[in-house]
Design an enzyme around this catalytic site. Structure first.
Site, PDB file in Angstrom:
ATOM      1  N   ALA A 135       2.708  -2.646   3.831  1.00  0.00           N
ATOM      2  CA  ALA A 135       3.925  -2.696   3.027  1.00  0.00           C
ATOM      3  C   ALA A 135       3.612  -2.081   1.666  1.00  0.00           C
ATOM      4  O   ALA A 135       2.453  -2.045   1.244  1.00  0.00           O
ATOM      5  CB  ALA A 135       4.374  -4.138   2.860  1.00  0.00           C
ATOM      6  N   GLU A 148      -3.948  -8.797   4.103  1.00  0.00           N
ATOM      7  CA  GLU A 148      -3.042  -9.476   3.164  1.00  0.00           C
ATOM      8  C   GLU A 148      -3.741 -10.567   2.366  1.00  0.00           C
ATOM      9  O   GLU A 148      -3.414 -10.821   1.208  1.00  0.00           O
ATOM     10  CB  GLU A 148      -1.850 -10.082   3.922  1.00  0.00           C
ATOM     11  CG  GLU A 148      -0.843  -9.071   4.451  1.00  0.00           C
ATOM     12  CD  GLU A 148      -1.167  -8.556   5.854  1.00  0.00           C
ATOM     13  OE1 GLU A 148      -2.329  -8.686   6.312  1.00  0.00           O
ATOM     14  OE2 GLU A 148      -0.252  -8.017   6.491  1.00  0.00           O
ATOM     15  N   GLY A 151       1.241  -4.420   7.065  1.00  0.00           N
ATOM     16  CA  GLY A 151       2.499  -4.062   7.727  1.00  0.00           C
ATOM     17  C   GLY A 151       2.348  -2.852   8.644  1.00  0.00           C
ATOM     18  O   GLY A 151       3.118  -2.692   9.588  1.00  0.00           O
ATOM     19  N   GLU A 196       1.168  -4.225  11.803  1.00  0.00           N
ATOM     20  CA  GLU A 196       2.299  -4.984  12.370  1.00  0.00           C
ATOM     21  C   GLU A 196       3.347  -4.039  12.965  1.00  0.00           C
ATOM     22  O   GLU A 196       3.905  -4.314  14.027  1.00  0.00           O
ATOM     23  CB  GLU A 196       2.918  -5.872  11.279  1.00  0.00           C
ATOM     24  CG  GLU A 196       1.974  -6.987  10.870  1.00  0.00           C
ATOM     25  CD  GLU A 196       2.432  -7.748   9.628  1.00  0.00           C
ATOM     26  OE1 GLU A 196       2.805  -7.100   8.632  1.00  0.00           O
ATOM     27  OE2 GLU A 196       2.427  -8.982   9.660  1.00  0.00           O
TER      28      GLU A 196
HETATM   29  N1  CO8 Z   1       1.189   0.125  -1.005  1.00  0.00           N
HETATM   30  C1  CO8 Z   1       1.400   0.992  -2.030  1.00  0.00           C
HETATM   31  N2  CO8 Z   1       0.575   2.030  -2.293  1.00  0.00           N
HETATM   32  C2  CO8 Z   1      -0.511   2.186  -1.510  1.00  0.00           C
HETATM   33  C3  CO8 Z   1      -0.797   1.305  -0.448  1.00  0.00           C
HETATM   34  C4  CO8 Z   1       0.121   0.238  -0.203  1.00  0.00           C
HETATM   35  N3  CO8 Z   1      -0.025  -0.630   0.836  1.00  0.00           N
HETATM   36  N4  CO8 Z   1      -1.963   1.684   0.125  1.00  0.00           N
HETATM   37  C5  CO8 Z   1      -2.375   2.774  -0.543  1.00  0.00           C
HETATM   38  N5  CO8 Z   1      -1.516   3.076  -1.543  1.00  0.00           N
HETATM   39  C6  CO8 Z   1      -1.614   4.176  -2.529  1.00  0.00           C
HETATM   40  C7  CO8 Z   1      -2.670   3.898  -3.561  1.00  0.00           C
HETATM   41  O1  CO8 Z   1      -2.169   3.059  -4.580  1.00  0.00           O
HETATM   42  C8  CO8 Z   1      -2.982   5.294  -4.035  1.00  0.00           C
HETATM   43  O2  CO8 Z   1      -1.967   5.697  -4.899  1.00  0.00           O
HETATM   44  P1  CO8 Z   1      -2.340   6.363  -6.349  1.00  0.00           P
HETATM   45  O3  CO8 Z   1      -3.014   7.662  -5.974  1.00  0.00           O
HETATM   46  O4  CO8 Z   1      -1.013   6.540  -7.003  1.00  0.00           O
HETATM   47  O5  CO8 Z   1      -3.260   5.407  -7.014  1.00  0.00           O
HETATM   48  C9  CO8 Z   1      -2.834   6.138  -2.758  1.00  0.00           C
HETATM   49  O6  CO8 Z   1      -2.044   5.353  -1.867  1.00  0.00           O
HETATM   50  C10 CO8 Z   1      -4.163   6.411  -2.077  1.00  0.00           C
HETATM   51  O7  CO8 Z   1      -4.815   5.188  -1.871  1.00  0.00           O
HETATM   52  P2  CO8 Z   1      -6.356   4.948  -2.289  1.00  0.00           P
HETATM   53  O8  CO8 Z   1      -6.705   5.738  -3.480  1.00  0.00           O
HETATM   54  O9  CO8 Z   1      -6.546   3.475  -2.385  1.00  0.00           O
HETATM   55  O10 CO8 Z   1      -7.089   5.551  -1.008  1.00  0.00           O
HETATM   56  P3  CO8 Z   1      -8.533   5.157  -0.446  1.00  0.00           P
HETATM   57  O11 CO8 Z   1      -8.841   6.171   0.593  1.00  0.00           O
HETATM   58  O12 CO8 Z   1      -9.495   4.961  -1.565  1.00  0.00           O
HETATM   59  O13 CO8 Z   1      -8.333   3.714   0.269  1.00  0.00           O
HETATM   60  C11 CO8 Z   1      -7.197   2.101   1.655  1.00  0.00           C
HETATM   61  C12 CO8 Z   1      -7.537   3.602   1.422  1.00  0.00           C
HETATM   62  C13 CO8 Z   1      -8.458   1.336   2.046  1.00  0.00           C
HETATM   63  C14 CO8 Z   1      -6.193   2.069   2.819  1.00  0.00           C
HETATM   64  C15 CO8 Z   1      -6.580   1.510   0.385  1.00  0.00           C
HETATM   65  O14 CO8 Z   1      -5.545   2.358  -0.074  1.00  0.00           O
HETATM   66  C16 CO8 Z   1      -6.008   0.126   0.533  1.00  0.00           C
HETATM   67  O15 CO8 Z   1      -6.729  -0.834   0.606  1.00  0.00           O
HETATM   68  N6  CO8 Z   1      -4.661   0.023   0.617  1.00  0.00           N
HETATM   69  C17 CO8 Z   1      -3.980  -1.259   0.702  1.00  0.00           C
HETATM   70  C18 CO8 Z   1      -4.102  -1.832   2.089  1.00  0.00           C
HETATM   71  C19 CO8 Z   1      -3.412  -3.180   2.135  1.00  0.00           C
HETATM   72  O16 CO8 Z   1      -3.793  -4.119   1.460  1.00  0.00           O
HETATM   73  N7  CO8 Z   1      -2.378  -3.287   3.005  1.00  0.00           N
HETATM   74  C20 CO8 Z   1      -1.638  -4.523   3.154  1.00  0.00           C
HETATM   75  C21 CO8 Z   1      -0.426  -4.479   2.299  1.00  0.00           C
HETATM   76  S1  CO8 Z   1       0.420  -6.024   2.317  1.00  0.00           S
HETATM   77  C22 CO8 Z   1       1.325  -5.974   3.687  1.00  0.00           C
HETATM   78  O17 CO8 Z   1       1.359  -5.036   4.425  1.00  0.00           O
HETATM   79  C23 CO8 Z   1       2.114  -7.209   3.918  1.00  0.00           C
HETATM   80  C24 CO8 Z   1       2.960  -7.056   5.144  1.00  0.00           C
HETATM   81  C25 CO8 Z   1       3.874  -8.200   5.176  1.00  0.00           C
HETATM   82  C26 CO8 Z   1       5.128  -7.722   5.670  1.00  0.00           C
HETATM   83  C27 CO8 Z   1       5.759  -6.899   4.644  1.00  0.00           C
HETATM   84  C28 CO8 Z   1       7.076  -6.488   5.089  1.00  0.00           C
HETATM   85  C29 CO8 Z   1       7.692  -5.452   4.206  1.00  0.00           C
END
Ligand code: CO8
Length: 257
Positions: free
Chosen positions: A65, A131, A108, A111
Protein backbone atom coordinates in the site's frame (compact mmCIF):
# COMPACT_ATOMS: atom_id res chain seq x y z
CA UNK A 1 -10.08 5.16 -21.41
CA UNK A 2 -6.91 6.86 -20.10
CA UNK A 3 -5.31 5.67 -16.88
CA UNK A 4 -2.61 7.38 -14.78
CA UNK A 5 -1.26 4.45 -12.73
CA UNK A 6 -1.85 1.34 -14.84
CA UNK A 7 -1.50 0.28 -18.48
CA UNK A 8 -4.41 -1.69 -19.88
CA UNK A 9 -4.13 -3.85 -22.96
CA UNK A 10 -5.76 -6.93 -24.43
CA UNK A 11 -4.93 -9.57 -27.01
CA UNK A 12 -6.09 -13.08 -27.93
CA UNK A 13 -9.01 -12.95 -25.48
CA UNK A 14 -6.74 -11.98 -22.56
CA UNK A 15 -6.90 -8.70 -20.64
CA UNK A 16 -3.57 -7.39 -19.34
CA UNK A 17 -3.26 -4.89 -16.48
CA UNK A 18 0.26 -3.60 -15.83
CA UNK A 19 0.74 -1.64 -12.60
CA UNK A 20 2.68 1.46 -13.61
CA UNK A 21 4.01 3.67 -10.84
CA UNK A 22 7.71 2.90 -11.41
CA UNK A 23 9.03 5.69 -9.18
CA UNK A 24 7.09 4.31 -6.20
CA UNK A 25 7.72 0.61 -6.97
CA UNK A 26 4.03 0.32 -7.89
CA UNK A 27 2.87 1.29 -4.41
CA UNK A 28 -0.87 0.74 -4.31
CA UNK A 29 -2.44 4.18 -4.04
CA UNK A 30 -6.21 4.66 -3.89
CA UNK A 31 -6.09 5.93 -7.49
CA UNK A 32 -4.29 2.77 -8.60
CA UNK A 33 -6.81 0.51 -6.87
CA UNK A 34 -9.73 2.47 -8.37
CA UNK A 35 -8.15 2.16 -11.82
CA UNK A 36 -7.55 -1.57 -11.45
CA UNK A 37 -11.22 -1.96 -10.43
CA UNK A 38 -12.35 0.04 -13.45
CA UNK A 39 -10.19 -2.03 -15.80
CA UNK A 40 -11.59 -5.24 -14.29
CA UNK A 41 -15.14 -3.92 -14.76
CA UNK A 42 -14.31 -3.37 -18.43
CA UNK A 43 -12.82 -6.83 -18.90
CA UNK A 44 -15.71 -8.51 -17.07
CA UNK A 45 -18.20 -6.73 -19.36
CA UNK A 46 -16.25 -7.57 -22.53
CA UNK A 47 -17.46 -10.91 -23.84
CA UNK A 48 -14.29 -11.33 -25.90
CA UNK A 49 -12.16 -11.49 -22.72
CA UNK A 50 -11.83 -14.93 -21.11
CA UNK A 51 -8.97 -14.38 -18.64
CA UNK A 52 -6.99 -11.53 -17.10
CA UNK A 53 -3.33 -11.08 -16.15
CA UNK A 54 -2.17 -8.55 -13.55
CA UNK A 55 1.54 -7.76 -13.53
CA UNK A 56 4.01 -5.10 -12.38
CA UNK A 57 7.56 -4.22 -13.40
CA UNK A 58 10.79 -6.23 -13.35
CA UNK A 59 11.72 -4.69 -10.00
CA UNK A 60 8.34 -4.75 -8.27
CA UNK A 61 4.96 -6.32 -8.70
CA UNK A 62 3.97 -3.89 -5.93
CA UNK A 63 5.86 -2.77 -2.81
CA UNK A 64 2.66 -2.53 -0.80
CA UNK A 65 0.00 0.00 0.00
CA UNK A 66 1.15 3.57 -0.55
CA UNK A 67 2.74 4.37 2.80
CA UNK A 68 3.01 8.07 2.03
CA UNK A 69 -0.73 8.28 1.27
CA UNK A 70 -1.77 6.20 4.27
CA UNK A 71 0.60 7.46 6.97
CA UNK A 72 -1.59 10.31 8.21
CA UNK A 73 -4.94 8.47 8.17
CA UNK A 74 -6.95 8.69 11.38
CA UNK A 75 -9.02 5.82 12.71
CA UNK A 76 -12.17 7.64 11.56
CA UNK A 77 -10.71 8.21 8.07
CA UNK A 78 -10.01 4.48 7.84
CA UNK A 79 -13.30 3.33 9.34
CA UNK A 80 -15.73 5.81 7.77
CA UNK A 81 -13.89 5.72 4.44
CA UNK A 82 -13.98 1.90 4.51
CA UNK A 83 -10.26 1.83 3.73
CA UNK A 84 -9.17 -1.37 1.94
CA UNK A 85 -12.68 -2.62 1.06
CA UNK A 86 -12.40 -1.39 -2.60
CA UNK A 87 -9.50 -3.85 -2.97
CA UNK A 88 -12.01 -6.68 -2.75
CA UNK A 89 -12.93 -5.99 -6.39
CA UNK A 90 -9.96 -8.13 -7.46
CA UNK A 91 -11.08 -11.13 -5.39
CA UNK A 92 -14.69 -10.63 -6.58
CA UNK A 93 -13.74 -10.89 -10.25
CA UNK A 94 -15.74 -13.72 -11.84
CA UNK A 95 -13.32 -14.29 -14.72
CA UNK A 96 -9.96 -15.94 -13.90
CA UNK A 97 -7.17 -13.57 -12.87
CA UNK A 98 -3.50 -14.58 -12.93
CA UNK A 99 -0.87 -12.62 -10.99
CA UNK A 100 2.46 -12.52 -12.86
CA UNK A 101 4.92 -11.48 -10.16
CA UNK A 102 8.51 -10.31 -10.66
CA UNK A 103 10.52 -8.55 -7.95
CA UNK A 104 8.90 -7.32 -4.77
CA UNK A 105 5.36 -8.35 -3.79
CA UNK A 106 5.22 -6.88 -0.32
CA UNK A 107 2.41 -6.05 2.07
CA UNK A 108 -0.61 -5.06 -0.02
CA UNK A 109 1.36 -6.24 -3.09
CA UNK A 110 1.55 -9.79 -1.72
CA UNK A 111 -2.12 -9.49 -0.74
CA UNK A 112 -3.07 -8.32 -4.23
CA UNK A 113 -1.25 -11.30 -5.76
CA UNK A 114 -3.06 -13.65 -3.37
CA UNK A 115 -6.46 -12.16 -4.38
CA UNK A 116 -5.77 -13.45 -7.88
CA UNK A 117 -6.61 -17.06 -8.77
CA UNK A 118 -3.03 -18.19 -9.02
CA UNK A 119 0.43 -16.70 -8.99
CA UNK A 120 3.11 -17.25 -11.62
CA UNK A 121 6.42 -16.11 -10.12
CA UNK A 122 9.54 -14.92 -11.90
CA UNK A 123 12.74 -16.34 -10.40
CA UNK A 124 13.33 -12.81 -9.05
CA UNK A 125 10.08 -12.67 -7.06
CA UNK A 126 10.12 -11.87 -3.34
CA UNK A 127 7.03 -12.13 -1.18
CA UNK A 128 6.57 -10.63 2.26
CA UNK A 129 4.22 -9.06 4.79
CA UNK A 130 6.46 -6.36 6.32
CA UNK A 131 3.59 -4.38 7.90
CA UNK A 132 4.87 -5.22 11.39
CA UNK A 133 7.93 -3.05 10.70
CA UNK A 134 5.56 -0.09 10.08
CA UNK A 135 3.67 -0.58 13.31
CA UNK A 136 0.63 -2.24 11.70
CA UNK A 137 -0.41 -5.69 10.48
CA UNK A 138 -1.68 -6.99 7.12
CA UNK A 139 -5.06 -5.45 6.33
CA UNK A 140 -6.07 -6.83 2.93
CA UNK A 141 -6.07 -10.56 3.63
CA UNK A 142 -2.39 -11.21 4.43
CA UNK A 143 -2.95 -12.82 7.79
CA UNK A 144 -5.79 -14.95 6.35
CA UNK A 145 -4.96 -15.89 2.76
CA UNK A 146 -1.23 -16.34 3.38
CA UNK A 147 -1.99 -18.73 6.24
CA UNK A 148 -4.23 -20.81 3.98
CA UNK A 149 -1.55 -20.92 1.27
CA UNK A 150 1.57 -21.69 3.30
CA UNK A 151 0.27 -22.90 6.68
CA UNK A 152 0.36 -21.33 10.12
CA UNK A 153 4.05 -21.64 10.94
CA UNK A 154 5.43 -19.86 7.86
CA UNK A 155 2.60 -17.29 7.75
CA UNK A 156 3.06 -16.50 11.42
CA UNK A 157 6.83 -16.10 11.01
CA UNK A 158 6.44 -13.87 7.95
CA UNK A 159 3.76 -11.66 9.56
CA UNK A 160 5.59 -11.40 12.89
CA UNK A 161 9.10 -10.79 11.54
CA UNK A 162 8.53 -9.28 8.08
CA UNK A 163 10.88 -11.89 6.56
CA UNK A 164 10.63 -12.20 2.77
CA UNK A 165 10.25 -15.47 0.88
CA UNK A 166 12.07 -15.95 -2.42
CA UNK A 167 10.46 -17.64 -5.42
CA UNK A 168 11.88 -21.11 -4.59
CA UNK A 169 10.48 -21.05 -1.08
CA UNK A 170 7.17 -19.63 -2.34
CA UNK A 171 6.80 -22.50 -4.80
CA UNK A 172 7.81 -25.11 -2.21
CA UNK A 173 5.23 -23.68 0.20
CA UNK A 174 2.35 -23.62 -2.29
CA UNK A 175 2.11 -19.83 -2.55
CA UNK A 176 2.88 -19.83 -6.28
CA UNK A 177 1.96 -22.37 -8.91
CA UNK A 178 5.16 -22.12 -10.97
CA UNK A 179 8.51 -20.31 -11.27
CA UNK A 180 9.42 -18.87 -14.67
CA UNK A 181 12.67 -17.19 -15.80
CA UNK A 182 12.04 -13.44 -15.36
CA UNK A 183 12.54 -12.65 -19.06
CA UNK A 184 9.77 -15.11 -20.03
CA UNK A 185 7.26 -14.21 -17.31
CA UNK A 186 4.78 -12.08 -19.31
CA UNK A 187 4.84 -14.33 -22.38
CA UNK A 188 4.23 -17.39 -20.24
CA UNK A 189 1.47 -15.68 -18.23
CA UNK A 190 -0.25 -14.52 -21.43
CA UNK A 191 0.09 -18.01 -22.94
CA UNK A 192 -1.40 -19.59 -19.81
CA UNK A 193 -4.24 -17.05 -19.77
CA UNK A 194 -4.93 -17.64 -23.47
CA UNK A 195 -5.18 -21.35 -22.84
CA UNK A 196 -7.89 -20.65 -20.25
CA UNK A 197 -9.60 -18.07 -22.49
CA UNK A 198 -9.89 -20.65 -25.29
CA UNK A 199 -12.04 -22.92 -23.11
CA UNK A 200 -15.75 -22.42 -22.49
CA UNK A 201 -16.17 -19.21 -20.46
CA UNK A 202 -19.17 -20.38 -18.38
CA UNK A 203 -17.44 -23.67 -17.57
CA UNK A 204 -14.23 -21.81 -16.63
CA UNK A 205 -16.21 -19.44 -14.38
CA UNK A 206 -18.04 -22.29 -12.66
CA UNK A 207 -14.75 -24.14 -12.15
CA UNK A 208 -13.24 -21.04 -10.52
CA UNK A 209 -16.29 -20.68 -8.32
CA UNK A 210 -16.07 -24.30 -7.24
CA UNK A 211 -12.33 -24.25 -6.40
CA UNK A 212 -12.86 -21.03 -4.41
CA UNK A 213 -15.74 -22.61 -2.54
CA UNK A 214 -13.27 -25.11 -1.05
CA UNK A 215 -11.80 -22.22 0.98
CA UNK A 216 -15.13 -21.07 2.28
CA UNK A 217 -17.11 -24.07 3.39
CA UNK A 218 -16.97 -27.61 4.77
CA UNK A 219 -15.87 -30.53 2.57
CA UNK A 220 -19.42 -31.93 2.59
CA UNK A 221 -20.98 -28.63 1.43
CA UNK A 222 -18.19 -28.06 -1.07
CA UNK A 223 -18.67 -31.50 -2.63
CA UNK A 224 -22.41 -30.88 -2.90
CA UNK A 225 -21.76 -27.48 -4.52
CA UNK A 226 -19.33 -29.10 -6.97
CA UNK A 227 -21.80 -31.89 -7.84
CA UNK A 228 -24.64 -29.43 -8.51
CA UNK A 229 -22.44 -27.32 -10.80
CA UNK A 230 -21.15 -30.44 -12.54
CA UNK A 231 -24.72 -31.63 -13.22
CA UNK A 232 -25.69 -28.20 -14.55
CA UNK A 233 -22.88 -28.34 -17.13
CA UNK A 234 -24.86 -30.98 -19.04
CA UNK A 235 -27.33 -28.18 -19.89
CA UNK A 236 -24.64 -26.32 -21.86
CA UNK A 237 -23.86 -26.48 -25.57
CA UNK A 238 -20.19 -26.45 -24.64
CA UNK A 239 -20.40 -29.78 -22.79
CA UNK A 240 -22.02 -31.35 -25.89
CA UNK A 241 -19.38 -29.83 -28.17
CA UNK A 242 -16.43 -30.70 -25.90
CA UNK A 243 -17.38 -34.35 -25.61
CA UNK A 244 -18.44 -34.69 -29.28
CA UNK A 245 -15.08 -33.22 -30.34
CA UNK A 246 -13.23 -35.81 -28.26
CA UNK A 247 -15.23 -38.68 -29.78
CA UNK A 248 -14.77 -37.29 -33.31
CA UNK A 249 -11.02 -36.70 -32.72
CA UNK A 250 -11.14 -32.96 -33.49
CA UNK A 251 -10.55 -29.73 -31.59
CA UNK A 252 -13.59 -28.42 -29.72
CA UNK A 253 -15.10 -25.10 -30.85
CA UNK A 254 -16.71 -23.68 -27.73
CA UNK A 255 -19.56 -21.20 -28.17
CA UNK A 256 -19.84 -20.01 -24.54
CA UNK A 257 -23.44 -21.20 -24.35
N1 CO8 B 1 4.63 3.18 -0.42
C1 CO8 B 1 5.06 4.37 -0.90
N2 CO8 B 1 6.25 4.52 -1.53
C2 CO8 B 1 7.04 3.44 -1.65
C3 CO8 B 1 6.66 2.18 -1.15
C4 CO8 B 1 5.38 2.07 -0.52
N3 CO8 B 1 4.89 0.89 -0.05
N4 CO8 B 1 7.66 1.30 -1.38
C5 CO8 B 1 8.62 1.98 -2.02
N5 CO8 B 1 8.27 3.28 -2.17
C6 CO8 B 1 9.05 4.37 -2.80
C7 CO8 B 1 10.17 4.82 -1.91
O1 CO8 B 1 9.71 5.73 -0.94
C8 CO8 B 1 11.10 5.44 -2.92
O2 CO8 B 1 10.61 6.70 -3.25
P1 CO8 B 1 11.60 8.00 -3.25
O3 CO8 B 1 12.57 7.70 -4.37
O4 CO8 B 1 10.69 9.14 -3.54
O5 CO8 B 1 12.25 8.02 -1.92
C9 CO8 B 1 10.92 4.55 -4.16
O6 CO8 B 1 9.67 3.88 -3.97
C10 CO8 B 1 11.99 3.49 -4.29
O7 CO8 B 1 12.05 2.77 -3.09
P2 CO8 B 1 13.45 2.49 -2.32
O8 CO8 B 1 14.39 3.60 -2.52
O9 CO8 B 1 13.10 2.17 -0.91
O10 CO8 B 1 13.95 1.20 -3.11
P3 CO8 B 1 14.91 0.05 -2.57
O11 CO8 B 1 15.26 -0.77 -3.76
O12 CO8 B 1 16.01 0.63 -1.75
O13 CO8 B 1 13.99 -0.84 -1.57
C11 CO8 B 1 11.99 -2.01 -0.90
C12 CO8 B 1 12.91 -1.59 -2.08
C13 CO8 B 1 12.71 -3.02 -0.01
C14 CO8 B 1 10.76 -2.66 -1.53
C15 CO8 B 1 11.59 -0.77 -0.09
O14 CO8 B 1 11.13 0.24 -0.97
C16 CO8 B 1 10.53 -0.99 0.96
O15 CO8 B 1 10.79 -1.56 1.99
N6 CO8 B 1 9.28 -0.57 0.66
C17 CO8 B 1 8.18 -0.67 1.61
C18 CO8 B 1 7.67 -2.09 1.67
C19 CO8 B 1 6.55 -2.17 2.69
O16 CO8 B 1 6.74 -1.93 3.87
N7 CO8 B 1 5.35 -2.57 2.21
C20 CO8 B 1 4.19 -2.69 3.08
C21 CO8 B 1 3.39 -1.45 3.01
S1 CO8 B 1 2.06 -1.49 4.17
C22 CO8 B 1 0.89 -2.35 3.41
O17 CO8 B 1 0.99 -2.78 2.30
C23 CO8 B 1 -0.34 -2.53 4.23
C24 CO8 B 1 -1.38 -3.26 3.45
C25 CO8 B 1 -2.62 -3.19 4.22
C26 CO8 B 1 -3.69 -3.04 3.29
C27 CO8 B 1 -3.65 -1.69 2.74
C28 CO8 B 1 -4.78 -1.48 1.87
C29 CO8 B 1 -4.69 -0.22 1.08
Amino acid sequence: MAYDTIIVDSRDGVGLITLNRPKALNALSSTLIAEVSKALDGFEADEKIGAIVITGSEKAFAAGADIKEMSSLSYMDAYLGDFITPWDRVAQCRKPVIAAVAGYALGGGCELAMMCDFILAADTAKFGQPEITLGVMPGAGGSQRLTRFVGKSKAMEMCLTGRMMDAEEAERSGLVSRIIPAEDLIDEAMKTAKKIADFSLPIVMMTKESVNRSYETTLKEGLLFERRLFHSMFATDDQKEGMAAFVEKRTAQFSNK
